[in-house]
Design a protein around this motif. Sequence first.
Motif, PDB file in Angstrom:
ATOM      1  N   SER A   1      -2.779  -5.069  40.584  1.00 15.74           N
ATOM      2  CA  SER A   1      -3.522  -5.026  42.109  1.00 15.74           C
ATOM      3  C   SER A   1      -3.910  -3.565  42.106  1.00 15.74           C
ATOM      4  O   SER A   1      -3.488  -2.480  41.362  1.00 15.74           O
ATOM      5  CB  SER A   1      -2.516  -5.291  43.364  1.00 15.74           C
ATOM      6  OG  SER A   1      -1.755  -4.409  43.317  1.00 15.74           O
ATOM      7  N   PHE A   2      -4.963  -2.947  42.925  1.00 13.42           N
ATOM      8  CA  PHE A   2      -5.351  -1.863  43.171  1.00 13.42           C
ATOM      9  C   PHE A   2      -5.513  -1.278  44.577  1.00 13.42           C
ATOM     10  O   PHE A   2      -5.826  -2.291  45.383  1.00 13.42           O
ATOM     11  CB  PHE A   2      -6.901  -1.999  42.561  1.00 13.42           C
ATOM     12  CG  PHE A   2      -7.033  -2.366  41.338  1.00 13.42           C
ATOM     13  CD1 PHE A   2      -6.641  -1.499  39.942  1.00 13.42           C
ATOM     14  CD2 PHE A   2      -7.274  -3.631  40.695  1.00 13.42           C
ATOM     15  CE1 PHE A   2      -6.464  -1.981  38.668  1.00 13.42           C
ATOM     16  CE2 PHE A   2      -6.993  -4.273  39.609  1.00 13.42           C
ATOM     17  CZ  PHE A   2      -6.874  -3.155  38.408  1.00 13.42           C
ATOM     18  N   ALA A   3      -5.278  -0.433  44.942  1.00 12.61           N
ATOM     19  CA  ALA A   3      -5.305   0.236  46.246  1.00 12.61           C
ATOM     20  C   ALA A   3      -6.920   0.761  46.627  1.00 12.61           C
ATOM     21  O   ALA A   3      -7.311   1.501  45.934  1.00 12.61           O
ATOM     22  CB  ALA A   3      -4.479   1.393  46.587  1.00 12.61           C
ATOM     23  N   PRO A   4      -7.455   0.203  47.696  1.00 10.08           N
ATOM     24  CA  PRO A   4      -8.820   0.907  48.050  1.00 10.08           C
ATOM     25  C   PRO A   4      -8.604   2.282  48.407  1.00 10.08           C
ATOM     26  O   PRO A   4      -7.354   2.764  48.656  1.00 10.08           O
ATOM     27  CB  PRO A   4      -9.279   0.011  49.303  1.00 10.08           C
ATOM     28  CG  PRO A   4      -8.421  -1.211  49.262  1.00 10.08           C
ATOM     29  CD  PRO A   4      -6.918  -0.933  48.533  1.00 10.08           C
ATOM     30  N   LEU A   5      -9.756   2.953  48.443  1.00 14.87           N
ATOM     31  CA  LEU A   5      -9.666   4.277  48.936  1.00 14.87           C
ATOM     32  C   LEU A   5      -9.264   4.636  50.179  1.00 14.87           C
ATOM     33  O   LEU A   5      -8.568   5.445  50.540  1.00 14.87           O
ATOM     34  CB  LEU A   5     -11.040   5.052  48.620  1.00 14.87           C
ATOM     35  CG  LEU A   5     -11.567   4.850  47.072  1.00 14.87           C
ATOM     36  CD1 LEU A   5     -12.880   5.745  46.905  1.00 14.87           C
ATOM     37  CD2 LEU A   5     -10.569   5.598  46.096  1.00 14.87           C
ATOM     38  N   THR A   6      -9.924   3.815  51.026  1.00 13.20           N
ATOM     39  CA  THR A   6      -9.397   3.856  52.445  1.00 13.20           C
ATOM     40  C   THR A   6      -8.163   3.446  52.849  1.00 13.20           C
ATOM     41  O   THR A   6      -7.876   1.915  52.921  1.00 13.20           O
ATOM     42  CB  THR A   6     -10.576   3.328  53.440  1.00 13.20           C
ATOM     43  OG1 THR A   6     -11.926   4.067  53.076  1.00 13.20           O
ATOM     44  CG2 THR A   6     -10.383   3.521  55.020  1.00 13.20           C
ATOM     45  N   PRO A   7      -7.098   3.992  53.551  1.00 11.33           N
ATOM     46  CA  PRO A   7      -5.845   3.270  53.703  1.00 11.33           C
ATOM     47  C   PRO A   7      -6.075   2.521  55.013  1.00 11.33           C
ATOM     48  O   PRO A   7      -6.732   2.664  55.895  1.00 11.33           O
ATOM     49  CB  PRO A   7      -4.998   4.522  53.766  1.00 11.33           C
ATOM     50  CG  PRO A   7      -5.730   5.556  54.309  1.00 11.33           C
ATOM     51  CD  PRO A   7      -6.937   5.288  53.330  1.00 11.33           C
ATOM     52  N   GLY A   8      -5.110   1.305  55.115  1.00  9.15           N
ATOM     53  CA  GLY A   8      -5.249   0.527  56.307  1.00  9.15           C
ATOM     54  C   GLY A   8      -6.691  -0.236  56.609  1.00  9.15           C
ATOM     55  O   GLY A   8      -6.847  -0.440  57.932  1.00  9.15           O
ATOM     56  N   GLY A   9      -7.625  -0.493  55.544  1.00 12.82           N
ATOM     57  CA  GLY A   9      -8.878  -0.847  55.799  1.00 12.82           C
ATOM     58  C   GLY A   9      -8.977  -2.352  55.980  1.00 12.82           C
ATOM     59  O   GLY A   9      -9.963  -2.838  56.477  1.00 12.82           O
ATOM     60  N   GLY A  10      -7.873  -3.288  55.799  1.00 11.07           N
ATOM     61  CA  GLY A  10      -7.879  -4.661  55.900  1.00 11.07           C
ATOM     62  C   GLY A  10      -8.615  -5.485  55.069  1.00 11.07           C
ATOM     63  O   GLY A  10      -9.802  -5.872  55.504  1.00 11.07           O
ATOM     64  N   PRO A  11      -8.557  -5.534  53.841  1.00 10.42           N
ATOM     65  CA  PRO A  11      -9.448  -6.066  52.893  1.00 10.42           C
ATOM     66  C   PRO A  11      -9.532  -7.658  53.064  1.00 10.42           C
ATOM     67  O   PRO A  11      -8.377  -7.980  53.278  1.00 10.42           O
ATOM     68  CB  PRO A  11      -9.046  -5.802  51.395  1.00 10.42           C
ATOM     69  CG  PRO A  11      -7.356  -5.303  51.649  1.00 10.42           C
ATOM     70  CD  PRO A  11      -7.436  -4.569  53.046  1.00 10.42           C
ATOM     71  N   PHE A  12     -10.877  -8.139  53.189  1.00  9.69           N
ATOM     72  CA  PHE A  12     -10.774  -9.694  53.580  1.00  9.69           C
ATOM     73  C   PHE A  12     -11.675 -10.293  52.520  1.00  9.69           C
ATOM     74  O   PHE A  12     -11.310 -11.022  51.686  1.00  9.69           O
ATOM     75  CB  PHE A  12     -11.264  -9.704  54.928  1.00  9.69           C
ATOM     76  CG  PHE A  12     -11.485 -11.130  55.507  1.00  9.69           C
ATOM     77  CD1 PHE A  12     -10.401 -11.836  55.850  1.00  9.69           C
ATOM     78  CD2 PHE A  12     -12.653 -11.465  55.324  1.00  9.69           C
ATOM     79  CE1 PHE A  12     -10.605 -13.033  56.170  1.00  9.69           C
ATOM     80  CE2 PHE A  12     -12.668 -13.036  55.673  1.00  9.69           C
ATOM     81  CZ  PHE A  12     -11.617 -13.709  56.083  1.00  9.69           C
ATOM     82  N   GLY A  13     -13.006 -10.105  52.769  1.00  6.42           N
ATOM     83  CA  GLY A  13     -14.052 -11.025  51.860  1.00  6.42           C
ATOM     84  C   GLY A  13     -13.956 -10.198  50.222  1.00  6.42           C
ATOM     85  O   GLY A  13     -13.652  -9.123  50.424  1.00  6.42           O
TER      86      GLY A  13
END
Length: 299
Positions: free
Chosen positions: A97-109
């Motif tokens: 898995s990989f972490a987006p740059l923006t924390p707490g962004g709520g990845p959905f689509g």
Amino acid sequence: MNEFSESHDTDAVREFTVSDADAGPYALTEGPDGALWFTLVHRGAVARRDPDDGLVTVHPVGDGPTVITAGPDGALWFTEYRAQRIGRITPEGDYSSFAPLTPGGGPFGITAGPDGAIWFTLSSADRVGRVTVDGDITEYPAPGAFPSALTTGPDGALWCTLNQGNAVGRLTVDGHGTAYPLPTEGAAPVGIAAGPDGALWFTEIGAGRIGRITVDGDITEYPLSGPAAKPHAVTAGPDGALWFTEWGSGRVGRITVDGRLTSYALSGADCEPHGITAHDGALWCALETGSLARIEVQP
């Protein structure tokens, strides 16, 4: 590993139990191995249904796996809404898995993009992200509030629903965004898919409508039985029509490109159908109560 059991069977619809009701089958897609892959949003797992014998294999992943798509690298990619990560799993079950740059962004689509990368929405942060198959991540501002589902359009751009912006957004691969406001207030669009007619089709969960937008931004809306239908996800079918789930009414709907509507009842109004995809010449949808439903394409 466990084998499904059939729980509902009509002439057009068959349902297969794939988990207990607490696991929450949510979204699904056909994998590069020809199997049906689906997320178990409440169990923190991704599962595979074998196309030959129907056996289900469950793979633990991060918390809250939500939407899943086949990637260009022969793996499955999915959003982990609660873990705030983008997950990847091979057909053999190897997970990373990989972490987006923006924390707490709520990845959905999530969707495979036109550029060989995976694109995803960060709904809570009003951003859209891009991750390469090597894990390099870039993010762009979304063209409106709460980007939800997204898909690749016939014009080589990414198209997404802007659930709280009451609009459909378009994003080029270099991050230039445009928003197209919807005619109906409170439409709250969620699902979106490229249609066989060169347009994008989307669901209006708040207004009980199916929408169509051309790549030039012309919008048409088709009302369903009412707002209580709550259409959620949409996909192109093998029959040249669009198919969608009605989360509120426990049905699967079909709309032709000229706007003719039909629908199919599932096992109950409270079965909570979410994701839908074409697989093995039929339509399959995930019921959060623990089943997958197969809807036969009628001649």
